[in-house]
Design a protein around this motif. Sequence first.
Motif, PDB file in Angstrom:
ATOM      1  N   LEU A 248     -80.048 -16.976  92.423  1.00 28.39           N
ATOM      2  CA  LEU A 248     -78.658 -17.163  92.811  1.00 28.39           C
ATOM      3  C   LEU A 248     -78.133 -18.479  92.240  1.00 28.39           C
ATOM      4  O   LEU A 248     -78.706 -19.544  92.472  1.00 28.39           O
ATOM      5  N   LEU A 249     -77.039 -18.396  91.455  1.00 26.99           N
ATOM      6  CA  LEU A 249     -76.370 -19.583  90.913  1.00 26.99           C
ATOM      7  C   LEU A 249     -74.863 -19.369  90.968  1.00 26.99           C
ATOM      8  O   LEU A 249     -74.404 -18.288  91.348  1.00 26.99           O
ATOM      9  N   ASN A 250     -74.121 -20.378  90.567  1.00 29.63           N
ATOM     10  CA  ASN A 250     -72.662 -20.313  90.714  1.00 29.63           C
ATOM     11  C   ASN A 250     -71.932 -20.426  89.389  1.00 29.63           C
ATOM     12  O   ASN A 250     -72.455 -20.984  88.417  1.00 29.63           O
ATOM     13  N   ARG A 251     -70.701 -19.929  89.419  1.00 30.92           N
ATOM     14  CA  ARG A 251     -69.795 -19.996  88.275  1.00 30.92           C
ATOM     15  C   ARG A 251     -68.416 -20.443  88.759  1.00 30.92           C
ATOM     16  O   ARG A 251     -68.138 -20.468  89.957  1.00 30.92           O
ATOM     17  N   TYR A 252     -67.550 -20.787  87.817  1.00 29.00           N
ATOM     18  CA  TYR A 252     -66.173 -21.087  88.166  1.00 29.00           C
ATOM     19  C   TYR A 252     -65.366 -19.792  88.248  1.00 29.00           C
ATOM     20  O   TYR A 252     -65.652 -18.819  87.552  1.00 29.00           O
ATOM     21  N   TRP A 253     -64.341 -19.793  89.092  1.00 26.64           N
ATOM     22  CA  TRP A 253     -63.611 -18.566  89.417  1.00 26.64           C
ATOM     23  C   TRP A 253     -62.227 -18.941  89.934  1.00 26.64           C
ATOM     24  O   TRP A 253     -62.013 -20.037  90.457  1.00 26.64           O
ATOM     25  N   ASP A 254     -61.286 -18.027  89.771  1.00 26.79           N
ATOM     26  CA  ASP A 254     -59.954 -18.160  90.354  1.00 26.79           C
ATOM     27  C   ASP A 254     -59.617 -16.830  91.006  1.00 26.79           C
ATOM     28  O   ASP A 254     -59.918 -15.768  90.452  1.00 26.79           O
ATOM     29  N   ALA A 255     -59.011 -16.877  92.173  1.00 31.59           N
ATOM     30  CA  ALA A 255     -58.731 -15.652  92.926  1.00 31.59           C
ATOM     31  C   ALA A 255     -57.657 -14.788  92.270  1.00 31.59           C
ATOM     32  O   ALA A 255     -57.527 -13.605  92.609  1.00 31.59           O
ATOM     33  N   ARG A 256     -56.904 -15.326  91.331  1.00 31.41           N
ATOM     34  CA  ARG A 256     -55.837 -14.564  90.680  1.00 31.41           C
ATOM     35  C   ARG A 256     -56.221 -14.231  89.239  1.00 31.41           C
ATOM     36  O   ARG A 256     -56.981 -14.960  88.602  1.00 31.41           O
ATOM     37  N   ASP A 257     -55.642 -13.140  88.742  1.00 23.67           N
ATOM     38  CA  ASP A 257     -55.896 -12.729  87.355  1.00 23.67           C
ATOM     39  C   ASP A 257     -54.573 -12.547  86.607  1.00 23.67           C
ATOM     40  O   ASP A 257     -54.402 -11.625  85.810  1.00 23.67           O
ATOM     41  N   THR A 258     -53.648 -13.442  86.866  1.00 21.24           N
ATOM     42  CA  THR A 258     -52.355 -13.473  86.185  1.00 21.24           C
ATOM     43  C   THR A 258     -52.267 -14.764  85.381  1.00 21.24           C
ATOM     44  O   THR A 258     -53.084 -15.670  85.559  1.00 21.24           O
ATOM     45  N   PRO A 259     -51.272 -14.888  84.502  1.00 17.79           N
ATOM     46  CA  PRO A 259     -51.150 -16.153  83.761  1.00 17.79           C
ATOM     47  C   PRO A 259     -50.990 -17.331  84.713  1.00 17.79           C
ATOM     48  O   PRO A 259     -50.341 -17.219  85.757  1.00 17.79           O
ATOM     49  N   ARG A 260     -51.589 -18.460  84.365  1.00 19.07           N
ATOM     50  CA  ARG A 260     -51.386 -19.665  85.162  1.00 19.07           C
ATOM     51  C   ARG A 260     -49.885 -19.977  85.204  1.00 19.07           C
ATOM     52  O   ARG A 260     -49.223 -19.985  84.175  1.00 19.07           O
ATOM     53  N   GLU A 261     -49.370 -20.253  86.374  1.00 23.22           N
ATOM     54  CA  GLU A 261     -47.932 -20.461  86.491  1.00 23.22           C
ATOM     55  C   GLU A 261     -47.480 -21.718  85.768  1.00 23.22           C
ATOM     56  O   GLU A 261     -46.372 -21.781  85.222  1.00 23.22           O
ATOM     57  N   GLU A 262     -48.343 -22.737  85.742  1.00 23.62           N
ATOM     58  CA  GLU A 262     -48.001 -23.991  85.081  1.00 23.62           C
ATOM     59  C   GLU A 262     -48.198 -23.924  83.573  1.00 23.62           C
ATOM     60  O   GLU A 262     -47.890 -24.892  82.856  1.00 23.62           O
ATOM     61  N   ALA A 263     -48.698 -22.788  83.066  1.00 25.18           N
ATOM     62  CA  ALA A 263     -48.889 -22.587  81.625  1.00 25.18           C
ATOM     63  C   ALA A 263     -48.670 -21.110  81.302  1.00 25.18           C
ATOM     64  O   ALA A 263     -49.439 -20.493  80.569  1.00 25.18           O
ATOM     65  N   TYR A 264     -47.619 -20.560  81.856  1.00 24.56           N
ATOM     66  CA  TYR A 264     -47.391 -19.113  81.827  1.00 24.56           C
ATOM     67  C   TYR A 264     -47.271 -18.564  80.407  1.00 24.56           C
ATOM     68  O   TYR A 264     -48.007 -17.658  80.015  1.00 24.56           O
ATOM     69  N   LEU A 265     -46.357 -19.119  79.630  1.00 23.86           N
ATOM     70  CA  LEU A 265     -46.153 -18.618  78.276  1.00 23.86           C
ATOM     71  C   LEU A 265     -47.393 -18.818  77.421  1.00 23.86           C
ATOM     72  O   LEU A 265     -47.770 -17.923  76.647  1.00 23.86           O
ATOM     73  N   GLU A 266     -48.038 -19.958  77.557  1.00 25.22           N
ATOM     74  CA  GLU A 266     -49.252 -20.224  76.774  1.00 25.22           C
ATOM     75  C   GLU A 266     -50.313 -19.163  77.039  1.00 25.22           C
ATOM     76  O   GLU A 266     -50.976 -18.677  76.107  1.00 25.22           O
ATOM     77  N   ASP A 267     -50.479 -18.789  78.301  1.00 22.94           N
ATOM     78  CA  ASP A 267     -51.501 -17.788  78.637  1.00 22.94           C
ATOM     79  C   ASP A 267     -51.125 -16.398  78.138  1.00 22.94           C
ATOM     80  O   ASP A 267     -51.983 -15.626  77.679  1.00 22.94           O
ATOM     81  N   VAL A 268     -49.856 -16.063  78.212  1.00 21.96           N
ATOM     82  CA  VAL A 268     -49.399 -14.769  77.701  1.00 21.96           C
ATOM     83  C   VAL A 268     -49.668 -14.679  76.203  1.00 21.96           C
ATOM     84  O   VAL A 268     -50.171 -13.660  75.699  1.00 21.96           O
ATOM     85  N   VAL A 269     -49.364 -15.742  75.491  1.00 23.95           N
ATOM     86  CA  VAL A 269     -49.599 -15.771  74.038  1.00 23.95           C
ATOM     87  C   VAL A 269     -51.091 -15.650  73.737  1.00 23.95           C
ATOM     88  O   VAL A 269     -51.499 -14.905  72.829  1.00 23.95           O
ATOM     89  N   THR A 270     -51.918 -16.360  74.495  1.00 24.30           N
ATOM     90  CA  THR A 270     -53.363 -16.282  74.277  1.00 24.30           C
ATOM     91  C   THR A 270     -53.883 -14.871  74.491  1.00 24.30           C
ATOM     92  O   THR A 270     -54.678 -14.358  73.689  1.00 24.30           O
ATOM     93  N   ALA A 271     -53.448 -14.209  75.544  1.00 25.62           N
ATOM     94  CA  ALA A 271     -53.923 -12.857  75.848  1.00 25.62           C
ATOM     95  C   ALA A 271     -53.504 -11.856  74.785  1.00 25.62           C
ATOM     96  O   ALA A 271     -54.198 -10.852  74.547  1.00 25.62           O
ATOM     97  N   ARG A 272     -52.386 -12.118  74.135  1.00 28.03           N
ATOM     98  CA  ARG A 272     -51.910 -11.198  73.091  1.00 28.03           C
ATOM     99  C   ARG A 272     -52.741 -11.288  71.822  1.00 28.03           C
ATOM    100  O   ARG A 272     -52.620 -10.441  70.937  1.00 28.03           O
ATOM    101  N   GLN A 273     -53.586 -12.304  71.710  1.00 30.42           N
ATOM    102  CA  GLN A 273     -54.375 -12.500  70.497  1.00 30.42           C
ATOM    103  C   GLN A 273     -55.706 -11.753  70.528  1.00 30.42           C
ATOM    104  O   GLN A 273     -56.531 -11.926  69.634  1.00 30.42           O
ATOM    105  N   THR A 274     -55.915 -10.932  71.538  1.00 35.29           N
ATOM    106  CA  THR A 274     -57.179 -10.207  71.660  1.00 35.29           C
ATOM    107  C   THR A 274     -56.925  -8.813  72.206  1.00 35.29           C
ATOM    108  O   THR A 274     -55.881  -8.551  72.808  1.00 35.29           O
ATOM    109  N   THR A 275     -57.895  -7.917  71.981  1.00 38.51           N
ATOM    110  CA  THR A 275     -57.785  -6.564  72.534  1.00 38.51           C
ATOM    111  C   THR A 275     -58.399  -6.473  73.931  1.00 38.51           C
ATOM    112  O   THR A 275     -58.383  -5.406  74.557  1.00 38.51           O
ATOM    113  N   ARG A 276     -58.943  -7.572  74.423  1.00 34.16           N
ATOM    114  CA  ARG A 276     -59.508  -7.580  75.778  1.00 34.16           C
ATOM    115  C   ARG A 276     -58.398  -7.337  76.798  1.00 34.16           C
ATOM    116  O   ARG A 276     -57.238  -7.669  76.545  1.00 34.16           O
TER     117      ARG A 276
END
Length: 529
Positions: A248-276
Amino acid sequence: MNLSMMSHDQAHAAPQPQDLQTPADRYQELFQAVQLQRVFPDSKTFVDCVPEEDPAQILAAYREQCTRPGFDLSGFVHANFAVPEVYASHYVSVAGQPMREHIDGLWDVLSRQPQQHPPRCSLLALPRNYVVPGGRFAELYYWDSYFTMMGLAESGRHDLLRAMADNFAYLIDTYGHIPNGNRTYYLSRSQPPVFALMVELFERHSICEAIGYLPQLCKEYAWWMDGADTLQPGTAHRHVVRLEDGTLLNRYWDARDTPREEAYLEDVVTARQTTRPAAEVYRDLRAAAASGWDFSSRWCDDGNLSSIRTTAILPVDLNSFLWKLEQQIALLSRKAGLTEQSRLFQRREHARREAVDRVLWDNADGVYRDYDWQRQRSRGMLNAAISTPLYVRMASKQQAGLTAEALRTRLLSAGGIETTSMLTSQQWDKPNGWAPLQWLAIGGLRHYGLEDLSEDIAHRWLCTVSSLYQRESKLVEKYVLESTPHGAVGGGGGEYPLQDGFGWTNGVTRRLLHERPAHAANHARAASA
């Protein structure tokens, strides 16, 4: 310390319950329009804006007006919101001022008073005054504050240390964990769990006894370990991962899976650069923000940020800090007479140390490495987190010696310890150096008697910070560690411009100056022009 354990003067100032909606939840399509159309150059600006009237009325007005011909979105926003100001010039010293005095004078500039919080904004209420990093970061941050606190102690600001202690205890009591920062949009994640280290610092400087924080330490631990007891081998839940062999070990995590509100456009642009799947990318970006290392090749498969896989990685530093938390709970539980709880956490700290040695220690190369639990292999790239096991005293003497050699031969640069061995455009990579990583290395090496390298790093870092101070009369968030003809320069890369201030640089530098009164940096003075 529970709120009920506070003095009368402290307890009466406890904030009232507030609306915890984030700006994205509250303003919905208005929020998306403002961020995607780049009304403000910095995505953090809008989430920190203060509404001039009830948010529901502003949203209703937007919905009624937005389809009208000639609708001006920027004009609407500026008419309905007060835009926060960033006073970068407040952090520039007066001509000829010694660096130590400059830092001592900044604490009041960087302090914020909860009674001055405007209503209906994204700030989370706190009971006491607090210190912010500076620049665009106008709120309390979790792991930043630990390094800031060291400087507060050396500046004799025990008033602010006590206030910060009360604030962090309040956050855990209220939310079950310490958020990334005291903003509603940070509630879904934390940062490196250093509260156990803070508690030691409070006791060392006679702010309060560590045992008074045992309830909060246990509560924070429960938040990080949620789901661990029922987790099946080869699966993960929130912050916990159980490997195929049951480790048993730990990882970093966030309860939400939407763009960070303080970096919304940046995250949207990043997600568009991959097929994931976009939600997967957003979660990993948020988890990297929770790590404090936002962003770094440490979390990516290649140089492209869209390849980020933070939640697939078991980090050396996170598991070191959680081992320290387990050790602290075991120790304080024993002092409190909670024998069974003490024994339980002793077993947990022993299990984690064994797991770190087996999974995160590369015996062949003599270094700690993060581990990709999904691909079941170690991460190859070396980074400055390898000093964290030394800082919390989890490493063996042999591991400490080998880690010191890796730091000296593979990460030591002219200006201090490099963040990673990889040169990229991300700010938590080479060539940048950061104050907290210098301190973890300096302190960790010192714990094992490796004084020569510890002092060498401290000397290089003080020369870096004082060089820029003498030329530009300020301290900054991060520094380029490579030598230049004109001396040290501020770091680059990342999503936003270099920030002045700066909380943890002030804290670490002030502590190093105090410990080394004969060092030339104590005589560094601000530029005369």
